[in-house]
Write a protein that holds these residues in place. Sequence first.
Motif, PDB file in Angstrom:
ATOM      1  N   PHE A 137       0.855  -1.174   0.000  1.00 17.15           N
ATOM      2  CA  PHE A 137       0.000   0.000   0.000  1.00 17.15           C
ATOM      3  C   PHE A 137       0.895   1.229   0.000  1.00 17.15           C
ATOM      4  O   PHE A 137       1.802   1.338   0.820  1.00 17.15           O
ATOM      5  N   THR A 138       0.656   2.147  -0.936  1.00 17.52           N
ATOM      6  CA  THR A 138       1.465   3.359  -1.051  1.00 17.52           C
ATOM      7  C   THR A 138       0.562   4.583  -0.916  1.00 17.52           C
ATOM      8  O   THR A 138      -0.536   4.613  -1.476  1.00 17.52           O
ATOM      9  N   PHE A 139       1.034   5.542  -0.166  1.00 18.78           N
ATOM     10  CA  PHE A 139       0.323   6.812  -0.066  1.00 18.78           C
ATOM     11  C   PHE A 139       1.338   7.929   0.074  1.00 18.78           C
ATOM     12  O   PHE A 139       2.501   7.708   0.387  1.00 18.78           O
ATOM     13  N   THR A 140       0.902   9.148  -0.175  1.00 20.61           N
ATOM     14  CA  THR A 140       1.763  10.321  -0.101  1.00 20.61           C
ATOM     15  C   THR A 140       1.563  11.006   1.246  1.00 20.61           C
ATOM     16  O   THR A 140       0.434  11.228   1.678  1.00 20.61           O
ATOM     17  N   HIS A 141       2.683  11.323   1.891  1.00 22.84           N
ATOM     18  CA  HIS A 141       2.655  11.962   3.210  1.00 22.84           C
ATOM     19  C   HIS A 141       3.263  13.358   3.104  1.00 22.84           C
ATOM     20  O   HIS A 141       4.326  13.541   2.521  1.00 22.84           O
ATOM     21  N   ASP A 142       2.573  14.334   3.662  1.00 16.84           N
ATOM     22  CA  ASP A 142       3.040  15.726   3.699  1.00 16.84           C
ATOM     23  C   ASP A 142       4.079  15.852   4.810  1.00 16.84           C
ATOM     24  O   ASP A 142       3.786  15.601   5.984  1.00 16.84           O
ATOM     25  N   LEU A 143       5.311  16.241   4.463  1.00 19.63           N
ATOM     26  CA  LEU A 143       6.398  16.303   5.432  1.00 19.63           C
ATOM     27  C   LEU A 143       6.363  17.536   6.332  1.00 19.63           C
ATOM     28  O   LEU A 143       7.208  17.684   7.209  1.00 19.63           O
ATOM     29  N   SER A 144       5.371  18.403   6.148  1.00 20.77           N
ATOM     30  CA  SER A 144       5.264  19.553   7.040  1.00 20.77           C
ATOM     31  C   SER A 144       4.523  19.193   8.333  1.00 20.77           C
ATOM     32  O   SER A 144       4.432  19.995   9.240  1.00 20.77           O
ATOM     33  N   VAL A 145       3.992  17.972   8.395  1.00 18.86           N
ATOM     34  CA  VAL A 145       3.316  17.491   9.602  1.00 18.86           C
ATOM     35  C   VAL A 145       4.004  16.221  10.105  1.00 18.86           C
ATOM     36  O   VAL A 145       4.678  15.529   9.353  1.00 18.86           O
ATOM     37  N   GLN A 146       3.828  15.927  11.377  1.00 21.16           N
ATOM     38  CA  GLN A 146       4.446  14.729  11.948  1.00 21.16           C
ATOM     39  C   GLN A 146       3.767  13.490  11.427  1.00 21.16           C
ATOM     40  O   GLN A 146       2.567  13.526  11.162  1.00 21.16           O
ATOM     41  N   PRO A 147       4.461  12.367  11.285  1.00 16.04           N
ATOM     42  CA  PRO A 147       5.884  12.199  11.579  1.00 16.04           C
ATOM     43  C   PRO A 147       6.750  12.776  10.460  1.00 16.04           C
ATOM     44  O   PRO A 147       6.388  12.716   9.285  1.00 16.04           O
ATOM     45  N   TYR A 148       7.875  13.334  10.853  1.00 17.63           N
ATOM     46  CA  TYR A 148       8.807  13.907   9.892  1.00 17.63           C
ATOM     47  C   TYR A 148       9.648  12.803   9.256  1.00 17.63           C
ATOM     48  O   TYR A 148       9.695  11.673   9.747  1.00 17.63           O
ATOM     49  N   LEU A 149      10.329  13.132   8.173  1.00 21.61           N
ATOM     50  CA  LEU A 149      11.085  12.139   7.411  1.00 21.61           C
ATOM     51  C   LEU A 149      12.098  11.388   8.272  1.00 21.61           C
ATOM     52  O   LEU A 149      12.309  10.189   8.092  1.00 21.61           O
ATOM     53  N   SER A 150      12.730  12.046   9.218  1.00 20.86           N
ATOM     54  CA  SER A 150      13.739  11.384  10.057  1.00 20.86           C
ATOM     55  C   SER A 150      13.144  10.248  10.879  1.00 20.86           C
ATOM     56  O   SER A 150      13.867   9.365  11.334  1.00 20.86           O
ATOM     57  N   ALA A 151      11.830  10.232  11.067  1.00 23.26           N
ATOM     58  CA  ALA A 151      11.175   9.174  11.842  1.00 23.26           C
ATOM     59  C   ALA A 151      10.706   8.019  10.971  1.00 23.26           C
ATOM     60  O   ALA A 151      10.163   7.046  11.483  1.00 23.26           O
ATOM     61  N   LEU A 152      10.933   8.093   9.668  1.00 22.94           N
ATOM     62  CA  LEU A 152      10.409   7.095   8.730  1.00 22.94           C
ATOM     63  C   LEU A 152      11.549   6.314   8.090  1.00 22.94           C
ATOM     64  O   LEU A 152      12.031   6.666   7.025  1.00 22.94           O
ATOM     65  N   ALA A 153      11.998   5.262   8.740  1.00 29.46           N
ATOM     66  CA  ALA A 153      13.105   4.453   8.215  1.00 29.46           C
ATOM     67  C   ALA A 153      12.556   3.173   7.591  1.00 29.46           C
ATOM     68  O   ALA A 153      11.684   2.501   8.165  1.00 29.46           O
TER      69      ALA A 153
END
Length: 131
Positions: free
Chosen positions: A70-86
């Motif tokens: 499943f793929t979706f687009t996440h807005d990085l201006s809201v949490q969780p930020y990219l650093s939290a997504l490994a």
Amino acid sequence: SEMGNRAFSSGGASAGKALVSVSTNPVLTAAGYAALDLMDTTRSSVSDLATLTAYSGELVMRGSRAGSTFTFTHDLSVQPYLSALAVGDFAKLRVVDNAYLADGEYRMRLIGRAGDVKGDKVDLTFAPEVI
């Protein structure tokens, strides 16, 4: 995705042993599918048979059904930020009004992420946890 009802894992090379574990799941053959074998040769450093058996068990469970992501687009201006997504991490996803999944919370593994040129959004790809 690879499907199969019997999985082999080999290991023990680093300990000077030859270990092979076999795990089976009769779900596919009971449903009329041909017997299919899966092989994992990436565990050469594993010297404990119980650990090797856990790997072959996971492989045969994953092989018991077609894979789905499943793929979706996440807005990085809201949490969780990219650093939290490994990639490799698990996340609890809340699903509402989806054509393929019933409403509820699902534990899934992040298997891919790709961003846009601006860095404003990231596409996140998840796979359901195999239990």
